[in-house]
Design an enzyme around this catalytic site. Structure first.
Site, PDB file in Angstrom:
ATOM      1  N   HIS A  85     -73.272  56.777   7.198  1.00  0.00           N
ATOM      2  CA  HIS A  85     -73.431  55.315   6.677  1.00  0.00           C
ATOM      3  C   HIS A  85     -71.664  54.354   7.892  1.00  0.00           C
ATOM      4  CE1 HIS A  85     -70.138  57.581   4.554  1.00  0.00           C
ATOM      5  NE2 HIS A  85     -69.568  55.528   4.730  1.00  0.00           N
TER       6      HIS A  85
HETATM    7  C1  LIG Z   1     -66.038  59.754   4.282  1.00  0.00           C
HETATM    8  S1  LIG Z   1     -65.233  60.831   5.123  1.00  0.00           S
HETATM    9  C2  LIG Z   1     -66.129  62.148   5.429  1.00  0.00           C
HETATM   10  C3  LIG Z   1     -65.687  63.427   5.175  1.00  0.00           C
HETATM   11  C4  LIG Z   1     -66.112  65.055   4.930  1.00  0.00           C
HETATM   12  N1  LIG Z   1     -67.127  64.782   5.475  1.00  0.00           N
HETATM   13  C5  LIG Z   1     -66.513  64.748   2.864  1.00  0.00           C
HETATM   14  O1  LIG Z   1     -68.079  64.617   3.435  1.00  0.00           O
HETATM   15  O2  LIG Z   1     -65.778  64.951   2.305  1.00  0.00           O
HETATM   16  C6  LIG Z   1     -65.432  60.506   7.101  1.00  0.00           C
HETATM   17  C7  LIG Z   1     -64.836  61.162   8.029  1.00  0.00           C
HETATM   18  O3  LIG Z   1     -65.088  60.522  10.023  1.00  0.00           O
HETATM   19  C8  LIG Z   1     -64.746  60.663  10.253  1.00  0.00           C
HETATM   20  N2  LIG Z   1     -64.986  60.507  11.500  1.00  0.00           N
HETATM   21  C9  LIG Z   1     -64.380  59.116  11.593  1.00  0.00           C
HETATM   22  N3  LIG Z   1     -64.654  58.452  12.299  1.00  0.00           N
HETATM   23  C10 LIG Z   1     -64.007  59.824  13.388  1.00  0.00           C
HETATM   24  C11 LIG Z   1     -64.610  59.641  15.114  1.00  0.00           C
HETATM   25  N4  LIG Z   1     -65.338  58.933  16.152  1.00  0.00           N
HETATM   26  N5  LIG Z   1     -65.033  61.590  16.149  1.00  0.00           N
HETATM   27  C12 LIG Z   1     -65.051  62.194  14.424  1.00  0.00           C
HETATM   28  N6  LIG Z   1     -64.039  62.236  12.774  1.00  0.00           N
HETATM   29  C13 LIG Z   1     -64.245  60.445  12.378  1.00  0.00           C
HETATM   30  C14 LIG Z   1     -62.944  60.697   9.629  1.00  0.00           C
HETATM   31  O4  LIG Z   1     -61.780  60.918   9.761  1.00  0.00           O
HETATM   32  C15 LIG Z   1     -63.538  61.592   7.964  1.00  0.00           C
HETATM   33  O5  LIG Z   1     -62.786  62.747   7.734  1.00  0.00           O
END
Ligand SMILES: C[S@@+](CC[C@H](N)C(=O)[O-])C[C@H]1O[C@@H](n2cnc3c(N)ncnc32)[C@H](O)[C@@H]1O
Length: 342
Positions: free
Chosen positions: A240
């Site tokens: 999302h």
């Molecule tokens: C809403 S959190 C969800 C964390 C976990 N997957 C959960 O469901 O609890 C979104 C995750 O996407 C990671 N994220 C955002 N941009 C990213 C990128 N370019 N590469 C890797 N991870 C990324 C964030 O650091 C975060 O940990």
């Protein structure tokens, strides 16, 4: 069917954020922690929270009204049982970081009209992904506090994981990797997340006692490989945040990482086909607008279509443990048993 709302319901919508602010102000000023050890009159609570007696009294009385505190006949305030459990920092069930993140999100949400006019976010994602370290820590660990409550149930809901390797892309604090390891003895997980997040993930995984089965790798899901010969790629609460083009690219690299008989698990909130339900997801869709440039909530069919375009087959939808969340599973191959759970 059209529903005729009265003024009471319009008021409820208009005043809704006043109640949120009571929670946020109490968390930010430390009211619940001030009352964690013992019930107190308003004066000492104000002293501990840096508030004058008058304003402290107003906040505490509003907390009583929204059932976060109780007040005795002689004016002594105490945390309600649920407040002590969920909203004090020392509690094992604490969601204080999550509440602080929600309070922080009040700012971009306050600019939702601007975001709608602009058609894009009103807060830089880099802030919560590392540029503001305190915010980033609250974001990652707050999501952990929130999702840890349902992650075990999600991992256990899969009848036969039958996987030895799972890559958890954008895995945050490793919440779901730890849950899958707890549920399935044979699986080993790798969390891939941004460099700024890695130390937080390592700490959470170690605290959970799974450092031997969950490894953590710094990676950028816009460009890095998710490995090869992987049985399962998990994308939980990630897509999302991204546009359809980015989702497709991420899903293609997820597909490319899999063994011949592999699966991609996409977990999150998806809109029904009418796009007006579930209610939470319609709000999640606006939240994605204000927070994640290019991001949006997808309908289940839109996400299934993106998964199919990425080369996944037999995409099926399953309920998830968290209310109004879903799990979509796509495979490299046709399922052998008709109707079998993942
Ligand atoms: C809403 S959190 C969800 C964390 C976990 N997957 C959960 O469901 O609890 C979104 C995750 O996407 C990671 N994220 C955002 N941009 C990213 C990128 N370019 N590469 C890797 N991870 C990324 C964030 O650091 C975060 O940990």
């Amino acid at each position: 069917m059209a529903v005729d709302l009265g003024m009471a319901q319009i008021n409820q919508l208009a005043f809704g954020y006043w109640q949120s602010q009571v929670l946020f102000a109490a968390v930010r000023t430390g009211v619940f922690d001030a009352l964690a050890a013992e019930p107190l009159p308003a004066g000492p609570v104000g002293d501990r929270c840096g508030l004058e007696a008058g304003p402290a009294l107003r906040l505490l009385d509003a907390c009583v009204a929204v059932r976060l505190l109780t007040r005795s006949a002689d004016g002594i305030y105490a945390n309600a049982g649920h407040t002590q459990r969920l909203l004090t920092t020392g509690s094992t069930e604490s969601v204080v970081r999550w509440a602080r993140v929600m309070s922080r999100w009040y700012e971009p949400w306050g600019n939702v009209t601007e975001a709608l006019r602009r058609g894009g976010s009103v807060e830089e994602r880099a802030l919560r992904l590392g540029d503001d370290p305190a915010y980033a820590e609250d974001f990652i660990l707050g999501m952990h506090e929130y999702n840890a409550r349902s992650a075990d149930a999600l991992a256990r809901s899969i009848d036969q994981l039958g996987a030895r390797t799972l890559v958890d892309v954008g895995g945050g604090a490793g919440t779901y990797s730890v849950a899958f390891c707890r549920a399935w003895d044979d699986v080993r997980c790798e969390v891939v997340d941004l460099e700024s997040v890695v130390p937080l993930t390592r700490r959470t995984v170690e605290d959970a006692g799974f450092a031997d089965r969950v490894t953590v790798r710094a990676g950028d899901y816009y460009r890095d490989s998710f490995g090869s010969g992987v049985d399962v790629v998990l994308l939980s609460n990630v897509l999302h945040q991204e546009s359809p083009a980015h989702c497709l690219d991420i899903l293609r690299r997820a597909r490319a990482a899999l063994v011949d008989r592999g699966r991609v698990l996409v977990h999150g909130h998806f809109l029904d086909e009418d796009r007006t339900s579930p209610v939470f997801t319609t709000l999640h869709n606006l939240s994605a607008l204000v927070l994640w440039d290019g991001g949006r909530s997808y309908t289940t069919a839109e996400m299934a279509e993106l998964m199919a375009q990425a080369g996944l087959t037999d995409v099926r939808e399953f309920p998830a443990a968290e209310p109004s969340a879903k799990l979509l599973i796509g495979r490299t191959h046709e399922a052998t048993t008709e109707g079998a759970h993942p």
